[in-house]
Motif scaffolding. Structure first.
Motif: not given
Ligand code: CTP
Ligand code: MG
Length: 228
Positions: A107-111, A220-225, A26-29, A200-206
């Motif tokens: 990589r669950p934070l992909v945009s 922490r990233v999700l909480r900051a969002d 689980s990541l933040a639920g 293509v440019p990737g992302s540090s968030r990914n």
């Protein structure tokens, strides 16, 4: 061009040191599987998702997939990542012609923007992957000594989703298996045949979540969002 995603979630995630496979942590639920599947499903170009999970978790993943906005099928994965990808490819509808994206559930934070950028580049060039520059200077090492320094400007770290016209990926995978080669990503299977792969440019968030520290970082990233 019809575009489908294969979500590979069948790894054990040994470096997490947990009892459950990584994609079911689980990541933040919400599980990593759920978050990655939703992220892919939210991209307008993706018409359907194939989730590849450990054989023992297929039923649980099916329940989860039913809640997805896009059609989703669940299949059992294999020993190595490439076996799981192959199982995902086999689950595509027969006669499918289009682009396939392979994405790590880790990589669950992909945009949505990154998914769409890979889709566009894969449609245009046949194959495309996200890459990010390296922050550290990279050394060659051996016997406890520095053997040399690699030119950092010519290196990049590969991420997922990696996108391919199915005919190219299927051919490259057939050859890798026939040649008994281990590939750690899909791009590598095309590279060894000399087929071009666009960046293509990737992302540090990914970032790929590998250790408990990575999971804490993502929390922490999700909480900051949320501005919390
Ligand atoms: N994967 C898979 N089937 C495998 C191995 C890996 O579907 N046999 C998937 C993982 O679930 C993950 C992605 O490939 O989403 C990237 O792999 P990695 O992050 O290395 O995950 P694990 O192999 O599970 O972790 P570890 O290497 O730490 O054991
Ligand atoms: Mg692994």
């Amino acid at each position: 061009m019809d575009t489908r995603a294969i979500l590979v979630a069948a790894g054990r995630g040994e470096r997490m040191g947990a009892t459950r496979p990584k994609a079911f942590l689980s990541l933040a639920g919400q599980t990593l599987l759920e978050r990655s599947a939703r992220a892919l499903g939210a991209a307008p170009s993706i018409t359907a998702v194939v989730a590849v999970v450990p054989a023992s978790d297929v039923d649980e993943a099916r329940d989860l997939c039913e809640a997805l906005a896009k059609p989703c099928v669940v299949v059992a994965g294999g020993e190595r990542r490439q076996d799981s990808v192959r199982a995902g490819l086999a689950a595509l509808p027969s006669g499918f012609e289009g682009v396939v994206l392979v994405h790590d559930a880790a990589r669950p934070l992909v945009s949505i923007a990154l998914v769409e950028a890979v889709v566009q580049a894969a449609r245009e060039h046949g194959a495309a992957i996200p890459v990010v520059p390296l922050a550290d200077t990279i050394k060659q090492v051996g016997d406890g000594r520095i053997a040399g320094t690699v030119d950092r400007d010519r290196l990049a770290a590969a991420q997922t989703p990696q996108g391919f016209r199915l005919d190219l990926l299927a051919r490259a995978y057939e050859r890798a298996f026939a040649d008994g080669v281990v590939v750690t990503d899909e791009s590598m299977a095309l590279e060894r045949l000399g087929l071009p792969v666009a960046c293509v440019p990737g992302s540090s968030r990914n970032r790929k979540l590998t250790t408990p520290d990575d999971l804490a970082w993502a929390e922490r990233v999700l909480r900051a969002d949320l501005g919390a």
